[in-house]
Design a protein around this motif. Structure first.
Motif, PDB file in Angstrom:
ATOM      1  N   LEU A 146      -0.505  -1.584  -4.520  1.00  0.00           N
ATOM      2  CA  LEU A 146      -0.281  -2.960  -4.070  1.00  0.00           C
ATOM      3  C   LEU A 146      -1.397  -3.350  -3.100  1.00  0.00           C
ATOM      4  CD1 LEU A 146       0.957  -2.028  -1.182  1.00  0.00           C
ATOM      5  CD2 LEU A 146       3.141  -2.187  -2.333  1.00  0.00           C
ATOM      6  N   ASP A 147      -1.442  -4.609  -2.767  1.00  0.00           N
ATOM      7  CA  ASP A 147      -2.515  -5.164  -1.936  1.00  0.00           C
ATOM      8  C   ASP A 147      -2.165  -5.010  -0.463  1.00  0.00           C
ATOM      9  OD1 ASP A 147      -4.483  -6.567  -0.685  1.00  0.00           O
ATOM     10  OD2 ASP A 147      -4.232  -8.406  -1.838  1.00  0.00           O
ATOM     11  N   MET A 148      -2.804  -4.056   0.191  1.00  0.00           N
ATOM     12  CA  MET A 148      -2.543  -3.856   1.616  1.00  0.00           C
ATOM     13  C   MET A 148      -3.458  -4.697   2.493  1.00  0.00           C
ATOM     14  SD  MET A 148      -1.503   0.154   1.859  1.00  0.00           S
ATOM     15  CE  MET A 148      -0.305   0.843   0.695  1.00  0.00           C
ATOM     16  N   GLY A 149      -4.228  -5.585   1.866  1.00  0.00           N
ATOM     17  CA  GLY A 149      -5.059  -6.502   2.634  1.00  0.00           C
ATOM     18  C   GLY A 149      -4.316  -7.748   3.062  1.00  0.00           C
ATOM     19  N   GLN A 150      -3.140  -7.975   2.463  1.00  0.00           N
ATOM     20  CA  GLN A 150      -2.317  -9.126   2.828  1.00  0.00           C
ATOM     21  C   GLN A 150      -1.242  -8.714   3.823  1.00  0.00           C
ATOM     22  OE1 GLN A 150      -0.788 -11.625  -0.338  1.00  0.00           O
ATOM     23  NE2 GLN A 150      -2.181 -10.702  -1.818  1.00  0.00           N
ATOM     24  N   ILE A 176       6.752  -4.663  -2.106  1.00  0.00           N
ATOM     25  CA  ILE A 176       7.199  -3.680  -3.091  1.00  0.00           C
ATOM     26  C   ILE A 176       7.650  -4.382  -4.361  1.00  0.00           C
ATOM     27  CG2 ILE A 176       9.678  -3.419  -2.618  1.00  0.00           C
ATOM     28  CD1 ILE A 176       7.084  -0.579  -2.793  1.00  0.00           C
ATOM     29  N   ALA A 177       8.119  -5.621  -4.235  1.00  0.00           N
ATOM     30  CA  ALA A 177       8.560  -6.363  -5.416  1.00  0.00           C
ATOM     31  C   ALA A 177       7.397  -6.686  -6.352  1.00  0.00           C
ATOM     32  CB  ALA A 177       9.251  -7.655  -4.989  1.00  0.00           C
ATOM     33  N   ARG A 178       6.184  -6.754  -5.811  1.00  0.00           N
ATOM     34  CA  ARG A 178       5.013  -7.080  -6.631  1.00  0.00           C
ATOM     35  C   ARG A 178       4.099  -5.881  -6.852  1.00  0.00           C
ATOM     36  NH1 ARG A 178       3.557 -12.495  -6.710  1.00  0.00           N
ATOM     37  NH2 ARG A 178       1.945 -11.814  -8.142  1.00  0.00           N
ATOM     38  N   ALA A 179       4.562  -4.701  -6.465  1.00  0.00           N
ATOM     39  CA  ALA A 179       3.746  -3.499  -6.669  1.00  0.00           C
ATOM     40  C   ALA A 179       3.548  -3.248  -8.160  1.00  0.00           C
ATOM     41  CB  ALA A 179       4.409  -2.293  -6.015  1.00  0.00           C
ATOM     42  N   LYS A 180       2.409  -2.685  -8.501  1.00  0.00           N
ATOM     43  CA  LYS A 180       2.105  -2.345  -9.892  1.00  0.00           C
ATOM     44  C   LYS A 180       2.376  -0.865 -10.111  1.00  0.00           C
ATOM     45  CE  LYS A 180      -1.629  -2.437 -13.308  1.00  0.00           C
ATOM     46  NZ  LYS A 180      -3.080  -2.751 -13.525  1.00  0.00           N
ATOM     47  N   GLN A 181       3.208  -0.553 -11.082  1.00  0.00           N
ATOM     48  CA  GLN A 181       3.509   0.846 -11.387  1.00  0.00           C
ATOM     49  C   GLN A 181       2.539   1.342 -12.441  1.00  0.00           C
ATOM     50  OE1 GLN A 181       7.620   1.751 -12.150  1.00  0.00           O
ATOM     51  NE2 GLN A 181       7.211   3.870 -12.733  1.00  0.00           N
ATOM     52  N   LEU A 182       1.799   2.395 -12.103  1.00  0.00           N
ATOM     53  CA  LEU A 182       0.775   2.924 -13.000  1.00  0.00           C
ATOM     54  C   LEU A 182       1.309   3.979 -13.959  1.00  0.00           C
ATOM     55  CD1 LEU A 182      -2.180   3.311 -10.448  1.00  0.00           C
ATOM     56  CD2 LEU A 182      -1.605   1.341 -11.877  1.00  0.00           C
ATOM     57  N   GLN A 183       2.338   4.706 -13.540  1.00  0.00           N
ATOM     58  CA  GLN A 183       2.894   5.752 -14.391  1.00  0.00           C
ATOM     59  C   GLN A 183       4.261   6.154 -13.860  1.00  0.00           C
ATOM     60  OE1 GLN A 183       0.149   9.213 -13.594  1.00  0.00           O
ATOM     61  NE2 GLN A 183       1.997  10.174 -12.803  1.00  0.00           N
ATOM     62  N   GLY A 184       4.929   6.999 -14.629  1.00  0.00           N
ATOM     63  CA  GLY A 184       6.169   7.608 -14.166  1.00  0.00           C
ATOM     64  C   GLY A 184       7.422   6.925 -14.682  1.00  0.00           C
ATOM     65  N   LYS A 185       8.557   7.509 -14.345  1.00  0.00           N
ATOM     66  CA  LYS A 185       9.851   6.979 -14.751  1.00  0.00           C
ATOM     67  C   LYS A 185      10.083   5.599 -14.144  1.00  0.00           C
ATOM     68  CE  LYS A 185      12.500  10.305 -13.264  1.00  0.00           C
ATOM     69  NZ  LYS A 185      13.717  11.128 -13.023  1.00  0.00           N
ATOM     70  N   GLU A 186      11.029   4.888 -14.727  1.00  0.00           N
ATOM     71  CA  GLU A 186      11.437   3.608 -14.179  1.00  0.00           C
ATOM     72  C   GLU A 186      11.991   3.808 -12.772  1.00  0.00           C
ATOM     73  OE1 GLU A 186      15.216   0.888 -15.145  1.00  0.00           O
ATOM     74  OE2 GLU A 186      13.785   1.018 -16.816  1.00  0.00           O
ATOM     75  N   ALA A 192      -0.167   3.739  -2.790  1.00  0.00           N
ATOM     76  CA  ALA A 192      -1.503   3.663  -2.212  1.00  0.00           C
ATOM     77  C   ALA A 192      -2.175   2.377  -2.681  1.00  0.00           C
ATOM     78  CB  ALA A 192      -2.337   4.877  -2.621  1.00  0.00           C
ATOM     79  N   PRO A 193      -3.229   1.942  -1.985  1.00  0.00           N
ATOM     80  CA  PRO A 193      -3.950   0.744  -2.444  1.00  0.00           C
ATOM     81  C   PRO A 193      -4.602   0.957  -3.803  1.00  0.00           C
ATOM     82  CG  PRO A 193      -4.604   1.335  -0.208  1.00  0.00           C
ATOM     83  CD  PRO A 193      -3.789   2.455  -0.717  1.00  0.00           C
ATOM     84  N   ALA A 194      -4.996   2.202  -4.099  1.00  0.00           N
ATOM     85  CA  ALA A 194      -5.669   2.488  -5.373  1.00  0.00           C
ATOM     86  C   ALA A 194      -5.700   3.995  -5.598  1.00  0.00           C
ATOM     87  CB  ALA A 194      -7.097   1.934  -5.361  1.00  0.00           C
ATOM     88  N   ALA A 228       7.147 -13.906  -3.392  1.00  0.00           N
ATOM     89  CA  ALA A 228       6.745 -12.557  -2.972  1.00  0.00           C
ATOM     90  C   ALA A 228       5.248 -12.366  -3.202  1.00  0.00           C
ATOM     91  CB  ALA A 228       7.531 -11.504  -3.751  1.00  0.00           C
ATOM     92  N   THR A 229       4.564 -11.802  -2.219  1.00  0.00           N
ATOM     93  CA  THR A 229       3.119 -11.625  -2.328  1.00  0.00           C
ATOM     94  C   THR A 229       2.785 -10.265  -2.935  1.00  0.00           C
ATOM     95  OG1 THR A 229       2.768 -10.536  -0.191  1.00  0.00           O
ATOM     96  CG2 THR A 229       2.916 -12.949  -0.184  1.00  0.00           C
ATOM     97  N   LEU A 230       1.513 -10.082  -3.237  1.00  0.00           N
ATOM     98  CA  LEU A 230       1.042  -8.826  -3.822  1.00  0.00           C
ATOM     99  C   LEU A 230       1.114  -7.669  -2.834  1.00  0.00           C
ATOM    100  CD1 LEU A 230      -2.070 -10.160  -5.768  1.00  0.00           C
ATOM    101  CD2 LEU A 230       0.154  -9.541  -6.712  1.00  0.00           C
ATOM    102  N   ALA A 231       1.471  -7.965  -1.584  1.00  0.00           N
ATOM    103  CA  ALA A 231       1.594  -6.903  -0.575  1.00  0.00           C
ATOM    104  C   ALA A 231       2.976  -6.256  -0.581  1.00  0.00           C
ATOM    105  CB  ALA A 231       1.311  -7.478   0.817  1.00  0.00           C
TER     106      ALA A 231
END
Length: 526
Positions: free
Chosen positions: A366-370, A246-256, A344-346, A241-244
């Motif tokens: 996540l990386d929307m450039g890929q 949902i499986a590789r998305a980074k969660q910054l805050q919030g509930k699980e 969002a990308p950032a 799975a690439t950084l683009a």
């Protein structure tokens, strides 16, 4: 009797202190190639495999551990007198511990520009063979495949020795890892054999499919429950799975994230990325895996306004995905809504400061450039007793753009029709959308008949239906959908065509002065 540990690892982290502890416990170290050099450089006494077997490595290291002196020592049962007699006769020592991690095939094929030859050379043969042998004979030979297990293994030896529960657990890990490894290799070779070029543009699939389907995932996280609280659930990630994704998305805050959150977030991401070639700021609002608003604009703020205003009721409790970074002022606007997730990308520091006040709100980057999907990528769905597998619907552009009515669409209508056609691709069938060139106005999703979907879309659009265009994911079985559109003030329609009663729909469009385009392709989404 000398205890032996056979050590051959690609990943060297932690191996030196582990082997130092093993030597303190009385183990001799058998090792191969670079691993032996690495251990010797750190002061450990090492017996090389080639000196032990009396057989030098050959074929550039392809053959070094595939030898009876190795596999006899791994597979012999200590409680079998005949096995022990054979080992003694042949001068083979028993191996008590095997420490192996495999060539990084997965990391190799993930590198941009990797050649087929480079990938093939990273297919490990000796490593899996030794691990599987030790795992089969785990009652007597302890297999170790994960560096994270080093400390607990040393602890077990220092106490009363590894017990059967630990041995069985480590054996299971070996077969999980070798199965995972083989699945990745099989997937790579399969994809390189059955290329996506074998799909005819007309829609008739001429693709060869493998005789055995391998679906492989790596544990990502346990989920509180599935779609409903009485259903257990877990999230697995594809190994490549690439950084683009949902499986590789980074969660910054919030509930699980929940099971439903992940499904909805993935739907939002797929819809958003479906507009990549528009090369404009795009915002998508999603509820229950359907878009409730899609907006494009000259700025991300404008795009958000259009997505929000498309359906300000349904967006409540939904997911918003944006293809541009979120700044402070936009975060203030988003914070006024109850949302489950923002993707969002950032997020700027100001945006984070605003949104962190909403403790339960999940922020994903996540990386929307890929690319989200590789060419020819497949998706699958479980049914009772089997799986359905198909290529991902990446047919962004229509097969044709054939105006079938007397009236040609205007330039503005053409732009709106293309936006409608792109939007309807991501709505559950039967699907009808009303749009202008920059915003969805009414969406009818998942209905049992097409005219019902049209009525819902019109009702949602209200007065905005007048002057809008209509997109349909599949053909009209009869003229009633055109009649509903005309009564609402729709001026142009895009649909696949292909019904036995197309002539009736064309005649109705001509009667009402509606321009209609056939695309020659449908976008069912069940």
């Amino acid at each position: 009797m000398q205890k032996w540990a056979l050590v051959s690892v690609f990943e060297k982290d932690g191996i030196v202190p582990f082997c130092q502890s093993l030597q303190e416990l009385g183990f001799g170290i058998l090792s191969t190639g670079n691993t032996a050099k690495h251990l010797a450089q750190h002061g450990l006494s090492v017996t090389t495999v080639e000196s032990y077997t009396g057989f030098e490595e050959i074929l550039d290291g392809r053959v070094k551990t595939l030898h009876p002196h190795i596999h006899g020592g791994l597979l012999a049962r200590r409680d079998n007198a005949e096995h022990l007699a054979q080992l003694s006769k042949l001068g083979i020592e028993m191996i008590d511990l095997v420490v192996v991690n495999l060539y990084p095939f997965e990391q190799t094929i993930a590198r941009p520009g990797v050649t087929d030859e480079q990938a093939i050379e990273m297919i490990d043969i000796g490593g899996p063979s030794m691990l599987r042998a030790a795992a089969k004979n785990h009652e007597f030979c302890l297999p170790v495949v994960e560096p994270a297990d080093y400390p607990r293994i040393i602890k077990a030896y220092r106490e009363n020795g590894p017990q059967m529960a630990l041995r069985r657990e480590l054996a299971a890990k070996v077969f999980q890892e070798t199965a995972r490894y083989d699945a990745i290799v099989a997937d790579y070779l399969t994809k390189s054999t059955f290329a996506a070029d074998a799909v005819a543009q007309a829609g008739d699939v001429e693709r060869d499919w493998p005789g055995t389907l391998i679906i492989e995932g790596v544990s990502k996280q346990s989920l509180r429950y599935g779609e409903n609280p009485h259903q257990a659930a877990h999230f697995y990630m594809e190994p490549n799975a690439t950084l683009a994704t949902i499986a590789r998305a980074k969660q910054l805050q919030g509930k699980e994230l929940s099971y439903n959150n992940i499904q909805d977030a993935d739907a939002a991401l797929n819809i958003l990325r479906g507009f990549d070639d528009f090369q404009s700021p795009v915002v998508v609002a999603v509820k229950h895996m359907n878009p409730c608003g899609i907006g494009i604009g000259s700025s991300i703020d404008e795009a958000y306004s259009r997505a929000h205003d498309a359906d300000p009721v349904s967006i409540f409790g939904g997911i918003v995905a944006l293809n541009r970074p979120v700044d402070g002022p936009l975060a203030e606007r988003l914070s006024k809504l109850f949302l489950e997730i923002i993707i969002a990308p950032a997020f700027s520091e100001d945006a984070r400061a605003v949104l962190q006040k909403k403790k339960n709100l999940r922020l994903l980057t996540l990386d929307m450039g890929q690319p989200l999907w590789a060419k020819g990528a497949t998706t699958w769905k479980r049914v009772s007793g089997g799986f359905l597998v198909q290529e991902v619907d990446q047919a962004a552009e229509p097969v044709s753009w054939n105006v079938v009515t007397k009236r040609q669409p205007t330039a503005d209508e053409q732009a709106a029709l293309r936006f409608a056609w792109r939007s309807v691709q991501f709505v559950k069938s039967n699907a009808i959308v009303l749009t202008n060139a920059v915003q969805t106005l009414g969406i009818g999703a998942g209905q049992m008949n097409r005219v019902g979907a049209a009525k819902i879309a019109v009702e949602q659009a209200k007065t905005k239906a007048k002057g809008s265009v209509l997109g349909s994911d599949a053909f009209f079985p009869m003229r009633d959908t055109v009649e509903v559109a005309a009564q609402a003030g729709v001026t142009a329609i895009v649909q696949p065509g292909g019904s036995l009663r197309d002539d009736e729909s064309i005649q109705a469009a001509d009667e009402f002065g509606i321009a209609m385009v056939f695309t020659g392709a449908r976008h069912f989404l069940h």
